[in-house]
Design a protein around this motif. Sequence first.
Motif, PDB file in Angstrom:
ATOM      1  N   VAL A  39       0.872  -1.170   0.000  1.00  0.00           N
ATOM      2  CA  VAL A  39       0.000   0.000   0.000  1.00  0.00           C
ATOM      3  C   VAL A  39       0.913   1.225   0.000  1.00  0.00           C
ATOM      4  CG1 VAL A  39      -1.748   1.326   1.239  1.00  0.00           C
ATOM      5  CG2 VAL A  39      -1.889  -1.166   1.200  1.00  0.00           C
ATOM      6  N   ASP A  40       0.839   1.996  -1.076  1.00  0.00           N
ATOM      7  CA  ASP A  40       1.666   3.206  -1.208  1.00  0.00           C
ATOM      8  C   ASP A  40       3.155   2.919  -0.992  1.00  0.00           C
ATOM      9  OD1 ASP A  40      -0.557   4.794  -1.768  1.00  0.00           O
ATOM     10  OD2 ASP A  40      -0.946   5.143   0.355  1.00  0.00           O
ATOM     11  N   GLY A  41       3.636   1.797  -1.525  1.00  0.00           N
ATOM     12  CA  GLY A  41       5.046   1.482  -1.483  1.00  0.00           C
ATOM     13  C   GLY A  41       5.513   0.703  -0.267  1.00  0.00           C
ATOM     14  N   LEU A  42       4.614   0.420   0.662  1.00  0.00           N
ATOM     15  CA  LEU A  42       4.985  -0.287   1.890  1.00  0.00           C
ATOM     16  C   LEU A  42       4.239  -1.615   1.990  1.00  0.00           C
ATOM     17  CD1 LEU A  42       4.816   2.712   4.405  1.00  0.00           C
ATOM     18  CD2 LEU A  42       6.862   1.762   3.305  1.00  0.00           C
ATOM     19  N   GLU A  43       4.934  -2.661   2.465  1.00  0.00           N
ATOM     20  CA  GLU A  43       4.281  -3.947   2.673  1.00  0.00           C
ATOM     21  C   GLU A  43       3.168  -3.783   3.696  1.00  0.00           C
ATOM     22  OE1 GLU A  43       7.532  -3.427   3.010  1.00  0.00           O
ATOM     23  OE2 GLU A  43       8.721  -5.003   2.023  1.00  0.00           O
ATOM     24  N   ASN A  98       2.403  -0.995   7.679  1.00  0.00           N
ATOM     25  CA  ASN A  98       3.142   0.171   7.185  1.00  0.00           C
ATOM     26  C   ASN A  98       4.615  -0.132   6.918  1.00  0.00           C
ATOM     27  OD1 ASN A  98       0.761   1.704   7.448  1.00  0.00           O
ATOM     28  ND2 ASN A  98       1.232   2.127   9.597  1.00  0.00           N
ATOM     29  N   GLY A  99       4.867  -1.289   6.293  1.00  0.00           N
ATOM     30  CA  GLY A  99       6.215  -1.640   5.876  1.00  0.00           C
ATOM     31  C   GLY A  99       7.080  -2.291   6.929  1.00  0.00           C
ATOM     32  N   LYS A 100       6.569  -2.480   8.140  1.00  0.00           N
ATOM     33  CA  LYS A 100       7.339  -3.113   9.206  1.00  0.00           C
ATOM     34  C   LYS A 100       6.654  -4.392   9.657  1.00  0.00           C
ATOM     35  CE  LYS A 100       9.386   1.112  11.105  1.00  0.00           C
ATOM     36  NZ  LYS A 100       9.570   1.934  12.330  1.00  0.00           N
ATOM     37  N   LEU A 101       7.463  -5.386  10.003  1.00  0.00           N
ATOM     38  CA  LEU A 101       6.903  -6.629  10.528  1.00  0.00           C
ATOM     39  C   LEU A 101       6.101  -6.333  11.786  1.00  0.00           C
ATOM     40  CD1 LEU A 101       9.997  -8.911   9.977  1.00  0.00           C
ATOM     41  CD2 LEU A 101       7.744  -9.305   8.981  1.00  0.00           C
ATOM     42  N   ASP A 102       4.865  -6.827  11.827  1.00  0.00           N
ATOM     43  CA  ASP A 102       3.986  -6.544  12.959  1.00  0.00           C
ATOM     44  C   ASP A 102       2.933  -7.659  13.035  1.00  0.00           C
ATOM     45  OD1 ASP A 102       3.296  -3.829  14.734  1.00  0.00           O
ATOM     46  OD2 ASP A 102       1.564  -5.122  14.408  1.00  0.00           O
ATOM     47  N   GLY A 103       3.020  -8.470  14.070  1.00  0.00           N
ATOM     48  CA  GLY A 103       2.099  -9.593  14.202  1.00  0.00           C
ATOM     49  C   GLY A 103       2.838 -10.906  14.168  1.00  0.00           C
ATOM     50  N   GLU A 104       2.094 -11.983  13.974  1.00  0.00           N
ATOM     51  CA  GLU A 104       2.683 -13.319  14.026  1.00  0.00           C
ATOM     52  C   GLU A 104       3.655 -13.561  12.881  1.00  0.00           C
ATOM     53  OE1 GLU A 104       0.812 -17.415  15.346  1.00  0.00           O
ATOM     54  OE2 GLU A 104       0.388 -17.076  13.216  1.00  0.00           O
ATOM     55  N   PHE A 105       4.744 -14.245  13.211  1.00  0.00           N
ATOM     56  CA  PHE A 105       5.742 -14.683  12.242  1.00  0.00           C
ATOM     57  C   PHE A 105       5.900 -16.189  12.431  1.00  0.00           C
ATOM     58  CE2 PHE A 105       9.962 -15.905  10.944  1.00  0.00           C
ATOM     59  CZ  PHE A 105      10.255 -15.114   9.850  1.00  0.00           C
ATOM     60  N   LYS A 106       5.806 -16.930  11.333  1.00  0.00           N
ATOM     61  CA  LYS A 106       5.827 -18.392  11.464  1.00  0.00           C
ATOM     62  C   LYS A 106       6.548 -19.014  10.279  1.00  0.00           C
ATOM     63  CE  LYS A 106       1.853 -20.257  12.477  1.00  0.00           C
ATOM     64  NZ  LYS A 106       0.475 -20.803  12.292  1.00  0.00           N
ATOM     65  N   THR A 107       7.464 -19.944  10.574  1.00  0.00           N
ATOM     66  CA  THR A 107       8.133 -20.731   9.543  1.00  0.00           C
ATOM     67  C   THR A 107       7.816 -22.199   9.778  1.00  0.00           C
ATOM     68  OG1 THR A 107       9.930 -19.128   9.344  1.00  0.00           O
ATOM     69  CG2 THR A 107      10.353 -21.335   8.511  1.00  0.00           C
ATOM     70  N   LEU A 108       7.503 -22.919   8.699  1.00  0.00           N
ATOM     71  CA  LEU A 108       7.142 -24.331   8.801  1.00  0.00           C
ATOM     72  C   LEU A 108       8.056 -25.181   7.927  1.00  0.00           C
ATOM     73  CD1 LEU A 108       4.240 -22.515   8.407  1.00  0.00           C
ATOM     74  CD2 LEU A 108       3.396 -24.615   9.397  1.00  0.00           C
ATOM     75  N   ASP A 109       8.218 -26.443   8.294  1.00  0.00           N
ATOM     76  CA  ASP A 109       8.960 -27.344   7.412  1.00  0.00           C
ATOM     77  C   ASP A 109       8.024 -27.851   6.321  1.00  0.00           C
ATOM     78  OD1 ASP A 109       7.468 -29.500   8.426  1.00  0.00           O
ATOM     79  OD2 ASP A 109       9.075 -30.243   9.699  1.00  0.00           O
ATOM     80  N   ARG A 110       8.540 -28.659   5.423  1.00  0.00           N
ATOM     81  CA  ARG A 110       7.762 -29.095   4.260  1.00  0.00           C
ATOM     82  C   ARG A 110       6.576 -29.975   4.629  1.00  0.00           C
ATOM     83  NH1 ARG A 110      11.566 -32.659   0.484  1.00  0.00           N
ATOM     84  NH2 ARG A 110       9.583 -32.960  -0.598  1.00  0.00           N
ATOM     85  N   TYR A 111       6.547 -30.474   5.888  1.00  0.00           N
ATOM     86  CA  TYR A 111       5.441 -31.323   6.334  1.00  0.00           C
ATOM     87  C   TYR A 111       4.434 -30.562   7.201  1.00  0.00           C
ATOM     88  CZ  TYR A 111       8.905 -34.692   4.809  1.00  0.00           C
ATOM     89  OH  TYR A 111       9.835 -35.374   4.061  1.00  0.00           O
ATOM     90  N   GLY A 112       4.605 -29.251   7.304  1.00  0.00           N
ATOM     91  CA  GLY A 112       3.657 -28.434   8.047  1.00  0.00           C
ATOM     92  C   GLY A 112       3.959 -28.279   9.520  1.00  0.00           C
ATOM     93  N   ARG A 113       5.111 -28.784   9.964  1.00  0.00           N
ATOM     94  CA  ARG A 113       5.493 -28.661  11.373  1.00  0.00           C
ATOM     95  C   ARG A 113       6.178 -27.320  11.605  1.00  0.00           C
ATOM     96  NH1 ARG A 113       8.126 -34.591  11.115  1.00  0.00           N
ATOM     97  NH2 ARG A 113       9.455 -33.351   9.751  1.00  0.00           N
ATOM     98  N   ILE A 114       5.856 -26.684  12.722  1.00  0.00           N
ATOM     99  CA  ILE A 114       6.397 -25.361  13.015  1.00  0.00           C
ATOM    100  C   ILE A 114       7.878 -25.450  13.368  1.00  0.00           C
ATOM    101  CG2 ILE A 114       6.309 -23.409  14.622  1.00  0.00           C
ATOM    102  CD1 ILE A 114       3.280 -23.855  14.800  1.00  0.00           C
ATOM    103  N   VAL A 115       8.670 -24.626  12.705  1.00  0.00           N
ATOM    104  CA  VAL A 115      10.102 -24.537  12.969  1.00  0.00           C
ATOM    105  C   VAL A 115      10.395 -23.327  13.853  1.00  0.00           C
ATOM    106  CG1 VAL A 115      12.386 -24.248  11.910  1.00  0.00           C
ATOM    107  CG2 VAL A 115      10.644 -25.653  10.769  1.00  0.00           C
ATOM    108  N   VAL A 116       9.749 -22.204  13.526  1.00  0.00           N
ATOM    109  CA  VAL A 116       9.898 -20.961  14.290  1.00  0.00           C
ATOM    110  C   VAL A 116       8.539 -20.292  14.394  1.00  0.00           C
ATOM    111  CG1 VAL A 116      10.932 -18.646  14.351  1.00  0.00           C
ATOM    112  CG2 VAL A 116      12.262 -20.581  13.489  1.00  0.00           C
ATOM    113  N   ILE A 117       8.216 -19.746  15.571  1.00  0.00           N
ATOM    114  CA  ILE A 117       6.989 -18.964  15.718  1.00  0.00           C
ATOM    115  C   ILE A 117       7.213 -17.885  16.776  1.00  0.00           C
ATOM    116  CG2 ILE A 117       5.969 -20.548  17.424  1.00  0.00           C
ATOM    117  CD1 ILE A 117       3.220 -19.859  16.118  1.00  0.00           C
TER     118      ILE A 117
END
Length: 203
Positions: A114-118, A139-158
Amino acid sequence: MKKYLILFVLGMFGLATKAQKPIYFMGDGVVNDASRATSYGIYGKLSTEDVWVLKRYDLYDNLMQTGSYKDENLTIPHGQFVFYMDLAYFNMLGKENFKLKNKTRFKYQEGSFVDGLEQGTWTLFYPDGNILNIQNYKNGKLDGEFKTLDRYGRIVVIGHFVNGKKEGEWITEKGTKVELYEQDVLKSTKSVKAEKDRQQTKS
């Protein structure tokens, strides 16, 4: 090959846009000399909105990204973006062995500006369509949940970001480590596995 694809895309693009133009990139910068280009695109203004739509291709005519901008110079991204990746390149980077039937490329990432910002949720995908990562922006900054999963859907980082900074409890290393952050400053770390081992020893 490239010139025929450009003509085809221009014809299809004409249904929704006007004044379609080719554009050439060297890296992420625009160049006027097509012989110096490392990728190219077709863009035009939507006839119903004040935005410019771009489809960008590599020099082998593979689609790299689609998106829209608020200006003709394509400097202010605005709207939905989708990025594509080569399967072999993904496998090499992640030391994976994904295979896709009759395909060598896949949708790797999507999200909005939105207007140049994620803004809002951005999602990364594995070649098979499963989610690799979810991150939220305000407004272009990480804000809220952050989650990385492996290829089988298991959470690696949250964990959570607040205004671009890590905040609160972060669970990492596939659930074996818990880190506590205050405004991006690591305050404590503990091993979940070690804690479980101590409890089992006591019992």
